[in-house]
Scaffold this active site. Structure first.
Site, short mmCIF file in Angstrom:
data_model
loop_
_atom_site.label_atom_id
_atom_site.label_comp_id
_atom_site.label_asym_id
_atom_site.label_seq_id
_atom_site.Cartn_x
_atom_site.Cartn_y
_atom_site.Cartn_z
N ASP A 91 -6.51 -4.01 11.40
CA ASP A 91 -5.37 -3.11 11.58
C ASP A 91 -5.49 -2.45 12.94
OD1 ASP A 91 -3.10 -1.64 11.06
OD2 ASP A 91 -3.89 -0.65 9.27
N CYS A 144 0.83 -1.21 0.00
CA CYS A 144 0.00 0.00 0.00
C CYS A 144 0.86 1.26 0.00
CB CYS A 144 -0.91 -0.01 1.23
SG CYS A 144 -2.41 0.96 0.99
#
Length: 433
Positions: A131, A7
Protein backbone atom coordinates in the site's frame (compact mmCIF):
# COMPACT_ATOMS: atom_id res chain seq x y z
CA UNK A 1 -8.80 -16.44 -9.42
CA UNK A 2 -7.83 -13.20 -7.69
CA UNK A 3 -9.35 -12.71 -4.23
CA UNK A 4 -11.06 -9.55 -2.98
CA UNK A 5 -11.01 -7.81 0.40
CA UNK A 6 -13.36 -4.94 1.15
CA UNK A 7 -12.12 -2.96 4.11
CA UNK A 8 -13.65 -0.46 6.51
CA UNK A 9 -17.10 -1.90 7.16
CA UNK A 10 -18.91 -0.32 10.11
CA UNK A 11 -22.69 -0.48 9.51
CA UNK A 12 -25.27 -3.25 9.30
CA UNK A 13 -26.01 -2.02 5.76
CA UNK A 14 -22.37 -2.70 4.83
CA UNK A 15 -22.68 -6.30 6.03
CA UNK A 16 -25.90 -6.77 4.06
CA UNK A 17 -24.18 -5.48 0.92
CA UNK A 18 -21.19 -7.83 1.17
CA UNK A 19 -23.44 -10.76 2.06
CA UNK A 20 -25.16 -10.28 -1.30
CA UNK A 21 -21.95 -10.29 -3.35
CA UNK A 22 -19.62 -12.27 -1.06
CA UNK A 23 -16.06 -10.99 -1.40
CA UNK A 24 -13.45 -13.30 0.09
CA UNK A 25 -12.48 -11.01 2.98
CA UNK A 26 -13.87 -7.96 4.76
CA UNK A 27 -12.00 -5.71 7.16
CA UNK A 28 -12.92 -4.22 10.52
CA UNK A 29 -10.64 -1.30 11.46
CA UNK A 30 -9.81 -1.25 15.15
CA UNK A 31 -7.24 1.54 14.78
CA UNK A 32 -8.10 5.23 14.94
CA UNK A 33 -9.79 6.10 11.65
CA UNK A 34 -13.04 7.49 10.29
CA UNK A 35 -13.94 3.84 9.67
CA UNK A 36 -12.95 2.66 13.16
CA UNK A 37 -15.23 0.21 14.97
CA UNK A 38 -15.28 -0.78 18.62
CA UNK A 39 -14.93 -4.37 19.73
CA UNK A 40 -18.64 -4.38 20.59
CA UNK A 41 -19.62 -3.10 17.14
CA UNK A 42 -17.43 -5.70 15.46
CA UNK A 43 -18.99 -8.51 17.48
CA UNK A 44 -22.46 -7.38 16.44
CA UNK A 45 -21.52 -6.95 12.76
CA UNK A 46 -19.64 -10.23 12.49
CA UNK A 47 -22.67 -12.10 13.85
CA UNK A 48 -24.57 -11.16 10.67
CA UNK A 49 -21.68 -11.83 8.26
CA UNK A 50 -21.99 -14.65 5.74
CA UNK A 51 -19.72 -17.41 7.14
CA UNK A 52 -18.07 -17.89 3.74
CA UNK A 53 -16.50 -14.43 4.12
CA UNK A 54 -13.39 -14.12 6.30
CA UNK A 55 -13.50 -11.14 8.72
CA UNK A 56 -10.10 -9.48 9.13
CA UNK A 57 -9.17 -7.28 12.04
CA UNK A 58 -6.98 -4.33 11.00
CA UNK A 59 -4.63 -3.00 13.69
CA UNK A 60 -1.92 -0.33 13.89
CA UNK A 61 0.86 -0.91 16.44
CA UNK A 62 -1.66 -2.60 18.72
CA UNK A 63 -1.10 -4.35 22.04
CA UNK A 64 -0.90 -8.08 21.17
CA UNK A 65 -3.10 -8.86 24.18
CA UNK A 66 -5.97 -6.92 22.63
CA UNK A 67 -5.53 -8.63 19.26
CA UNK A 68 -5.58 -12.05 20.90
CA UNK A 69 -8.66 -11.13 22.92
CA UNK A 70 -10.59 -10.20 19.77
CA UNK A 71 -9.43 -13.36 17.97
CA UNK A 72 -10.34 -15.51 20.97
CA UNK A 73 -13.86 -14.03 20.95
CA UNK A 74 -14.32 -15.29 17.39
CA UNK A 75 -14.99 -11.80 16.02
CA UNK A 76 -12.24 -12.04 13.39
CA UNK A 77 -10.57 -14.97 11.61
CA UNK A 78 -7.51 -13.13 10.26
CA UNK A 79 -5.26 -10.31 11.45
CA UNK A 80 -3.83 -7.42 9.44
CA UNK A 81 -1.02 -5.24 10.83
CA UNK A 82 -0.84 -1.82 9.22
CA UNK A 83 1.63 0.01 11.41
CA UNK A 84 5.36 0.04 12.16
CA UNK A 85 5.36 -3.50 13.56
CA UNK A 86 8.75 -5.22 13.34
CA UNK A 87 9.44 -8.75 12.05
CA UNK A 88 10.07 -9.74 15.68
CA UNK A 89 6.64 -8.42 16.71
CA UNK A 90 5.04 -10.34 13.83
CA UNK A 91 6.80 -13.57 14.78
CA UNK A 92 5.81 -13.31 18.44
CA UNK A 93 2.19 -12.51 17.58
CA UNK A 94 1.99 -15.35 15.07
CA UNK A 95 3.19 -17.74 17.75
CA UNK A 96 0.48 -16.58 20.13
CA UNK A 97 -2.23 -16.81 17.47
CA UNK A 98 -1.47 -20.51 16.93
CA UNK A 99 -3.34 -21.15 20.18
CA UNK A 100 -6.58 -20.19 18.42
CA UNK A 101 -6.22 -22.33 15.32
CA UNK A 102 -5.11 -21.23 11.88
CA UNK A 103 -5.32 -17.42 11.92
CA UNK A 104 -3.72 -15.92 8.79
CA UNK A 105 -1.58 -12.84 9.44
CA UNK A 106 -1.28 -10.05 6.87
CA UNK A 107 1.51 -7.45 7.16
CA UNK A 108 1.10 -4.17 5.32
CA UNK A 109 4.25 -2.68 3.76
CA UNK A 110 4.52 0.96 2.78
CA UNK A 111 5.61 1.12 -0.87
CA UNK A 112 7.95 4.03 -1.48
CA UNK A 113 11.21 4.54 -3.39
CA UNK A 114 13.98 2.39 -1.97
CA UNK A 115 11.60 0.05 -0.17
CA UNK A 116 13.29 -3.14 1.05
CA UNK A 117 11.08 -6.21 1.27
CA UNK A 118 13.81 -8.64 2.27
CA UNK A 119 12.97 -8.75 5.98
CA UNK A 120 9.29 -9.30 5.20
CA UNK A 121 10.02 -12.03 2.69
CA UNK A 122 11.48 -14.04 5.57
CA UNK A 123 8.97 -12.97 8.23
CA UNK A 124 6.27 -15.03 9.92
CA UNK A 125 3.53 -13.14 8.05
CA UNK A 126 1.35 -15.35 5.87
CA UNK A 127 0.59 -12.53 3.42
CA UNK A 128 2.00 -9.12 2.56
CA UNK A 129 -0.18 -6.14 1.68
CA UNK A 130 1.43 -3.48 -0.48
CA UNK A 131 0.00 0.00 0.00
CA UNK A 132 1.09 3.62 -0.25
CA UNK A 133 0.70 4.49 3.39
CA UNK A 134 -1.84 4.39 6.18
CA UNK A 135 -4.48 2.68 4.07
CA UNK A 136 -8.01 3.68 3.12
CA UNK A 137 -6.89 6.91 1.48
CA UNK A 138 -7.36 5.77 -2.12
CA UNK A 139 -3.84 6.98 -2.95
CA UNK A 140 -1.87 4.90 -5.45
CA UNK A 141 1.81 4.09 -5.02
CA UNK A 142 4.09 4.03 -8.06
CA UNK A 143 3.47 0.60 -9.54
CA UNK A 144 6.91 0.71 -11.11
CA UNK A 145 8.13 -0.22 -7.61
CA UNK A 146 6.59 -3.68 -8.12
CA UNK A 147 8.87 -4.22 -11.10
CA UNK A 148 11.85 -3.27 -8.93
CA UNK A 149 11.12 -5.69 -6.06
CA UNK A 150 10.56 -8.67 -8.41
CA UNK A 151 8.98 -11.96 -7.32
CA UNK A 152 7.56 -12.04 -3.80
CA UNK A 153 8.09 -15.13 -1.66
CA UNK A 154 4.50 -15.25 -0.41
CA UNK A 155 0.97 -14.34 -1.55
CA UNK A 156 0.29 -10.61 -1.48
CA UNK A 157 -2.55 -8.12 -1.50
CA UNK A 158 -2.48 -5.04 -3.75
CA UNK A 159 -3.99 -1.94 -2.14
CA UNK A 160 -4.14 1.75 -2.85
CA UNK A 161 -6.36 3.28 -5.51
CA UNK A 162 -8.25 0.07 -6.24
CA UNK A 163 -11.70 0.52 -7.75
CA UNK A 164 -13.95 -1.25 -10.28
CA UNK A 165 -12.20 0.79 -12.96
CA UNK A 166 -8.58 0.22 -11.94
CA UNK A 167 -8.60 -3.33 -10.55
CA UNK A 168 -8.82 -5.36 -13.79
CA UNK A 169 -5.72 -3.81 -15.34
CA UNK A 170 -3.76 -4.09 -12.07
CA UNK A 171 -4.68 -7.78 -11.81
CA UNK A 172 -3.67 -8.50 -15.40
CA UNK A 173 -0.37 -6.70 -14.97
CA UNK A 174 0.77 -7.84 -11.52
CA UNK A 175 -1.16 -11.02 -10.68
CA UNK A 176 -1.63 -10.34 -6.94
CA UNK A 177 -3.19 -12.96 -4.69
CA UNK A 178 -5.86 -10.40 -3.76
CA UNK A 179 -6.82 -6.76 -4.12
CA UNK A 180 -7.88 -4.62 -1.17
CA UNK A 181 -10.38 -1.78 -1.55
CA UNK A 182 -12.03 0.69 0.80
CA UNK A 183 -12.67 4.19 -0.53
CA UNK A 184 -12.96 2.82 -4.08
CA UNK A 185 -16.37 1.33 -3.21
CA UNK A 186 -17.69 4.34 -1.32
CA UNK A 187 -19.94 7.28 -2.16
CA UNK A 188 -19.72 10.33 0.08
CA UNK A 189 -17.68 8.33 2.61
CA UNK A 190 -20.11 5.41 2.92
CA UNK A 191 -19.96 1.94 1.41
CA UNK A 192 -22.03 1.85 -1.79
CA UNK A 193 -23.72 -1.50 -2.56
CA UNK A 194 -23.69 -0.84 -6.30
CA UNK A 195 -19.95 -0.10 -6.27
CA UNK A 196 -19.33 -3.21 -4.17
CA UNK A 197 -21.15 -5.30 -6.77
CA UNK A 198 -19.21 -3.68 -9.60
CA UNK A 199 -15.95 -4.32 -7.73
CA UNK A 200 -16.78 -8.00 -7.24
CA UNK A 201 -17.67 -8.31 -10.92
CA UNK A 202 -14.49 -6.48 -11.96
CA UNK A 203 -12.21 -8.72 -9.89
CA UNK A 204 -13.89 -12.03 -10.58
CA UNK A 205 -14.57 -11.25 -14.20
CA UNK A 206 -10.83 -10.97 -14.71
CA UNK A 207 -10.30 -14.47 -13.29
CA UNK A 208 -10.68 -17.70 -15.21
CA UNK A 209 -12.86 -20.77 -14.78
CA UNK A 210 -10.94 -23.96 -15.29
CA UNK A 211 -14.04 -25.98 -16.02
CA UNK A 212 -14.63 -23.81 -19.07
CA UNK A 213 -11.04 -23.95 -20.27
CA UNK A 214 -9.83 -27.48 -19.62
CA UNK A 215 -7.11 -27.30 -22.24
CA UNK A 216 -5.21 -24.77 -20.13
CA UNK A 217 -4.20 -27.40 -17.57
CA UNK A 218 -0.99 -29.03 -18.76
CA UNK A 219 0.71 -30.03 -15.48
CA UNK A 220 0.13 -30.60 -11.77
CA UNK A 221 2.39 -30.04 -8.77
CA UNK A 222 1.68 -32.27 -5.77
CA UNK A 223 2.82 -32.00 -2.19
CA UNK A 224 4.02 -35.39 -0.90
CA UNK A 225 3.26 -36.01 2.80
CA UNK A 226 -0.48 -35.88 3.42
CA UNK A 227 -1.34 -35.30 -0.23
CA UNK A 228 -0.01 -38.20 -2.31
CA UNK A 229 1.21 -40.50 0.44
CA UNK A 230 0.14 -41.22 3.99
CA UNK A 231 3.55 -41.04 5.69
CA UNK A 232 2.28 -40.33 9.18
CA UNK A 233 3.51 -43.58 10.77
CA UNK A 234 7.04 -43.10 9.40
CA UNK A 235 7.16 -39.49 10.61
CA UNK A 236 5.80 -40.36 14.04
CA UNK A 237 8.25 -43.24 14.46
CA UNK A 238 11.25 -41.09 13.52
CA UNK A 239 10.23 -38.21 15.81
CA UNK A 240 9.49 -40.44 18.80
CA UNK A 241 12.71 -42.43 18.48
CA UNK A 242 14.56 -39.11 18.48
CA UNK A 243 12.69 -37.80 21.53
CA UNK A 244 13.34 -41.07 23.34
CA UNK A 245 17.09 -40.39 23.24
CA UNK A 246 16.51 -37.37 25.47
CA UNK A 247 14.08 -39.10 27.81
CA UNK A 248 10.96 -37.42 26.42
CA UNK A 249 7.55 -39.03 26.05
CA UNK A 250 6.33 -40.05 22.57
CA UNK A 251 3.95 -37.78 20.66
CA UNK A 252 0.51 -38.84 19.48
CA UNK A 253 -0.34 -38.84 15.78
CA UNK A 254 -2.61 -35.81 16.06
CA UNK A 255 0.32 -33.70 17.27
CA UNK A 256 2.55 -34.98 14.48
CA UNK A 257 -0.14 -33.96 11.97
CA UNK A 258 -0.12 -30.48 13.45
CA UNK A 259 3.67 -30.14 13.42
CA UNK A 260 4.53 -31.39 9.91
CA UNK A 261 4.53 -29.38 6.69
CA UNK A 262 7.47 -27.01 7.08
CA UNK A 263 10.40 -29.41 6.83
CA UNK A 264 12.05 -31.76 9.33
CA UNK A 265 13.94 -28.98 11.13
CA UNK A 266 10.74 -27.16 12.02
CA UNK A 267 9.11 -30.50 12.88
CA UNK A 268 11.82 -31.27 15.45
CA UNK A 269 11.78 -27.73 16.80
CA UNK A 270 8.04 -28.02 17.49
CA UNK A 271 8.39 -31.51 18.96
CA UNK A 272 11.15 -30.40 21.34
CA UNK A 273 9.26 -27.31 22.48
CA UNK A 274 6.18 -29.42 23.17
CA UNK A 275 8.34 -31.84 25.18
CA UNK A 276 9.62 -29.03 27.39
CA UNK A 277 12.87 -28.07 25.65
CA UNK A 278 11.86 -24.43 25.12
CA UNK A 279 15.52 -23.36 24.90
CA UNK A 280 16.11 -26.02 22.20
CA UNK A 281 19.13 -27.34 24.03
CA UNK A 282 18.89 -30.63 22.12
CA UNK A 283 17.97 -29.11 18.76
CA UNK A 284 21.18 -29.63 16.76
CA UNK A 285 21.67 -33.16 18.06
CA UNK A 286 18.04 -33.98 17.40
CA UNK A 287 18.38 -33.12 13.70
CA UNK A 288 21.19 -35.62 13.25
CA UNK A 289 19.33 -38.29 15.18
CA UNK A 290 16.11 -37.68 13.29
CA UNK A 291 17.77 -38.01 9.90
CA UNK A 292 19.43 -41.23 11.02
CA UNK A 293 16.16 -42.74 12.25
CA UNK A 294 14.25 -41.43 9.25
CA UNK A 295 16.69 -43.05 6.81
CA UNK A 296 15.82 -46.36 8.48
CA UNK A 297 12.06 -45.85 8.80
CA UNK A 298 11.09 -43.52 5.93
CA UNK A 299 8.94 -46.21 4.29
CA UNK A 300 7.30 -47.60 7.45
CA UNK A 301 3.57 -47.85 6.75
CA UNK A 302 3.79 -45.53 3.72
CA UNK A 303 1.03 -45.95 1.16
CA UNK A 304 -0.89 -43.77 -1.31
CA UNK A 305 -4.22 -42.36 -0.22
CA UNK A 306 -7.33 -44.00 -1.64
CA UNK A 307 -7.99 -42.72 -5.15
CA UNK A 308 -4.51 -41.28 -5.71
CA UNK A 309 -3.26 -44.03 -8.10
CA UNK A 310 -6.41 -43.63 -10.20
CA UNK A 311 -6.08 -39.83 -10.23
CA UNK A 312 -2.45 -39.96 -11.36
CA UNK A 313 -3.18 -42.59 -14.02
CA UNK A 314 -5.98 -40.50 -15.52
CA UNK A 315 -3.87 -37.33 -15.51
CA UNK A 316 -1.11 -39.14 -17.37
CA UNK A 317 -3.63 -40.61 -19.82
CA UNK A 318 -4.77 -37.08 -20.63
CA UNK A 319 -1.18 -35.96 -21.23
CA UNK A 320 -1.04 -33.79 -18.08
CA UNK A 321 2.42 -33.90 -16.55
CA UNK A 322 2.73 -34.73 -12.85
CA UNK A 323 5.41 -33.45 -10.47
CA UNK A 324 6.18 -33.49 -6.74
CA UNK A 325 7.40 -30.59 -4.59
CA UNK A 326 8.11 -31.42 -0.95
CA UNK A 327 9.80 -29.95 2.11
CA UNK A 328 11.04 -33.48 2.85
CA UNK A 329 14.81 -33.91 2.21
CA UNK A 330 15.28 -34.59 -1.49
CA UNK A 331 16.73 -38.11 -1.19
CA UNK A 332 13.86 -39.27 1.02
CA UNK A 333 11.26 -37.59 -1.21
CA UNK A 334 12.61 -39.39 -4.26
CA UNK A 335 12.82 -42.67 -2.34
CA UNK A 336 9.23 -42.43 -1.11
CA UNK A 337 7.81 -41.65 -4.53
CA UNK A 338 9.87 -44.12 -6.56
CA UNK A 339 9.35 -46.95 -4.06
CA UNK A 340 5.57 -46.55 -4.25
CA UNK A 341 5.02 -45.52 -7.86
CA UNK A 342 8.17 -46.67 -9.62
CA UNK A 343 11.09 -44.84 -11.16
CA UNK A 344 10.18 -42.45 -13.96
CA UNK A 345 6.45 -42.39 -13.17
CA UNK A 346 6.56 -38.71 -12.23
CA UNK A 347 7.95 -36.13 -14.63
CA UNK A 348 9.91 -34.44 -11.83
CA UNK A 349 10.44 -34.91 -8.07
CA UNK A 350 11.87 -32.05 -5.99
CA UNK A 351 12.54 -32.25 -2.26
CA UNK A 352 14.42 -29.93 0.07
CA UNK A 353 17.83 -29.02 -1.35
CA UNK A 354 20.64 -26.74 -0.27
CA UNK A 355 20.20 -23.30 -1.81
CA UNK A 356 16.48 -23.68 -2.57
CA UNK A 357 14.14 -22.00 -0.06
CA UNK A 358 11.59 -24.26 1.59
CA UNK A 359 7.87 -23.85 1.05
CA UNK A 360 5.96 -21.55 1.38
CA UNK A 361 8.56 -19.70 -0.68
CA UNK A 362 7.47 -20.36 -4.29
CA UNK A 363 11.04 -20.47 -5.64
CA UNK A 364 10.97 -24.27 -5.85
CA UNK A 365 7.76 -24.16 -7.88
CA UNK A 366 9.31 -21.67 -10.27
CA UNK A 367 12.28 -24.02 -10.74
CA UNK A 368 9.91 -26.82 -11.65
CA UNK A 369 8.18 -24.55 -14.16
CA UNK A 370 11.53 -23.60 -15.70
CA UNK A 371 12.44 -27.27 -16.19
CA UNK A 372 9.03 -28.10 -17.66
CA UNK A 373 8.82 -24.94 -19.74
CA UNK A 374 5.38 -24.22 -18.28
CA UNK A 375 3.50 -21.12 -17.10
CA UNK A 376 1.83 -20.72 -13.68
CA UNK A 377 -1.63 -20.27 -15.15
CA UNK A 378 -1.44 -23.67 -16.86
CA UNK A 379 -1.03 -25.69 -13.66
CA UNK A 380 -2.73 -27.01 -10.55
CA UNK A 381 -1.04 -27.12 -7.14
CA UNK A 382 -2.27 -29.72 -4.61
CA UNK A 383 -1.53 -29.70 -0.89
CA UNK A 384 -2.94 -30.47 2.54
CA UNK A 385 -1.56 -27.70 4.82
CA UNK A 386 -1.55 -23.93 5.14
CA UNK A 387 2.06 -24.02 3.94
CA UNK A 388 0.91 -25.57 0.68
CA UNK A 389 -1.92 -23.08 0.23
CA UNK A 390 0.52 -20.20 0.61
CA UNK A 391 3.00 -21.84 -1.77
CA UNK A 392 0.54 -22.49 -4.57
CA UNK A 393 -1.07 -19.08 -4.33
CA UNK A 394 2.27 -17.27 -4.19
CA UNK A 395 3.41 -19.12 -7.32
CA UNK A 396 0.26 -18.11 -9.17
CA UNK A 397 -1.03 -21.65 -9.71
CA UNK A 398 -4.65 -22.62 -9.26
CA UNK A 399 -4.43 -24.04 -5.76
CA UNK A 400 -6.34 -27.07 -4.50
CA UNK A 401 -6.58 -27.94 -0.81
CA UNK A 402 -7.06 -31.65 -0.08
CA UNK A 403 -8.93 -32.76 3.06
CA UNK A 404 -7.70 -36.36 3.21
CA UNK A 405 -4.30 -35.38 4.60
CA UNK A 406 -2.91 -33.93 7.83
CA UNK A 407 -5.01 -30.76 8.28
CA UNK A 408 -8.72 -29.95 8.21
CA UNK A 409 -10.95 -28.06 5.80
CA UNK A 410 -11.16 -25.02 8.08
CA UNK A 411 -7.40 -24.46 7.94
CA UNK A 412 -7.29 -24.83 4.16
CA UNK A 413 -10.29 -22.58 3.53
CA UNK A 414 -8.86 -19.83 5.73
CA UNK A 415 -6.30 -19.19 2.96
CA UNK A 416 -8.92 -19.13 0.20
CA UNK A 417 -7.48 -21.56 -2.33
CA UNK A 418 -9.50 -21.81 -5.51
CA UNK A 419 -10.73 -25.29 -4.55
CA UNK A 420 -10.97 -27.54 -1.50
CA UNK A 421 -11.80 -31.19 -2.18
CA UNK A 422 -12.53 -34.28 -0.10
CA UNK A 423 -11.72 -37.03 -2.63
CA UNK A 424 -9.19 -37.31 -5.48
CA UNK A 425 -12.03 -38.07 -7.91
CA UNK A 426 -13.33 -34.51 -7.40
CA UNK A 427 -10.44 -33.24 -9.53
CA UNK A 428 -12.39 -34.43 -12.57
CA UNK A 429 -15.83 -33.81 -11.13
CA UNK A 430 -15.27 -30.19 -10.06
CA UNK A 431 -12.04 -28.81 -11.52
CA UNK A 432 -10.87 -30.25 -14.82
CA UNK A 433 -14.05 -32.02 -15.93
Amino acid sequence: MTKLKICGLKRREDIEAVNCDRPDYIGFLFAKSKRQVTEEQAVELSAFLDPSITPVGVFVDEDPDRICRIVRAGTIRAVQLHGAETPEYVSALKGRLEEYGEIPLIKAVRMEPGVELGCWQESAADFLLLDKGAGGTGEVFAHSLLDEVGELARPWFLAGGMSPETAPEAIRRFHPYAVDVSSGVETDGWKDPQKIRRMVDAVRGDGRRIDEEEAMITYCVFDLDGTLLNTLHALQTSVNLTLEQFGYEPLEKELIKKYVGDGYKKLMERALRHSGDEALVHYEESLKLYMNFFSQHSMDGVKPYDGIPELLSELKRRGIRITVFSNKPDAQAVSNIETVFGRGYFDLIAGEKEGVPRKPDPAGVFRILDVLGEKPEQGLYFGDTNTDMKTGLAAGLTTVGVCWGFRDREELESFHPQYVIDRPAEVFEKIIG
